[in-house]
Design a protein around this motif. Structure first.
Motif: not given
Length: 307
Positions: A151, A156, A158-159, A162-163
């Motif tokens: 990520h 990334n 946002q990923a 969220d994770e």
């Protein structure tokens, strides 16, 4: 807090200036004699005493926990005026959490568990979340999770957010330390951005490494991460802890990290709730240095067994 992409994307890292600042620490911050002994005693209280080997056994973990309860020979602690000194935590694989919890019962020393497919962080997502729950249920009060490096490398954010947020939720009341595996993130700028994203998503600590990468904790990486912590605290009012891990095996290295923390973040970050060393052999070298302070002689390493 919500993901602030403008803040993340604005994060910078001047590599030459960072390396120059890191290189000056040893020359500008040097302590000797009783002051050095005092700083080394402080370092002991900040150690996550760790065993993360494929051949770990219940016997090894019990011996490590005994060392955590009595990190330095009792006669030496008495001579130094610090009886009852203990380490910050004991860090083990999930399978050894229950053993460590039983061995540390009544000591007040928390057990930390490495989780989420440590060290690669590439096991199935449901498995990683279940692993956190199992470690917490077994008695771990701190969970060291590993982020998905891809990520960061693909930008990334946002990923990654969220994770991290979902892993934070799975930890419940347990403190969560986010391992960035900085040696695999490519650039110091990526380290700064990943640090901010993990803090925004609720990490209680950010941690350099699993100890299994080719490059682990370094002073330049540490400087980037703790300045991200400083910026985050200034904007949010929330203090996040820091844990350098991997390759810190000498007492003189511990002194450099303590000096850096004091210079950049101040006294609050020299307490176990906001700073830890991920280490094992470090404690043995500190004990040798303390014996030299008391006797004027260096002893053999086998006189200060680590279990």
């Amino acid at each position: 807090m919500a993901l602030d992409l403008d803040w993340v994307m604005a994060a910078q890292a001047n590599t030459s200036a960072i390396e120059r600042r890191a290189a000056t620490i040893g020359g500008r911050r040097s302590v000797k004699k009783e002051w050095q002994a005092a700083w080394l005693l402080k370092a002991i209280t900040l150690i996550d005493l760790t065993t993360l080997s494929g051949d770990d056994s219940e016997g090894r973990v019990k011996r490590l926990c005994a060392k955590a309860r009595q990190p330095v020979r009792a006669d030496m602690l008495e001579a130094l005026g610090m009886p009852g000194l203990k380490v910050g935590a004991v860090c083990v694989y999930h399978d050894m959490v229950e053993t460590a919890v039983r061995a540390l019962e009544g000591s007040g020393i928390p057990v930390a568990a490495v989780s989420t497919g440590f060290p690669a962080g590439l096991s199935p997502w449901k498995t990683r979340i279940m692993e956190i729950g199992e470690s917490v249920a077994a008695g771990a009060r701190e969970i060291d999770i590993v982020i998905s490096r891809r990520h960061v490398l693909t930008g990334n954010w946002q990923a990654l957010y969220d994770e991290m947020a979902e892993m934070r939720a799975a930890c419940g009341e347990a403190h969560v330390k986010a391992i960035l595996a900085t040696g695999e993130l490519g650039t110091l700028r990526n380290v700064a951005k990943a640090s901010l994203v993990c803090m925004m998503a609720g990490a209680d600590f950010i941690k350099t490494s699993t100890g299994k990468e080719g490059v682990n904790a370094t002073l330049p990486v540490s400087l980037v991460m703790i300045r991200a912590i400083r910026d985050y605290e200034a904007r949010s009012g929330i203090k996040v802890g820091y844990k350098p891990a991997g390759g810190i095996s000498k007492a003189k290295d511990a002194l450099l990290y303590l000096a850096l923390m004091k210079d950049e973040l101040g006294w609050p970050w020299l307490q176990p709730d906001l700073f830890r060393f991920g280490a094992s052999s470090l404690l043995g070298d500190i004990e040798r240095q303390l014996e030299h302070h008391l006797t004027g002689r260096y002893s053999a390493a086998n006189r200060h067994a680590m279990g």
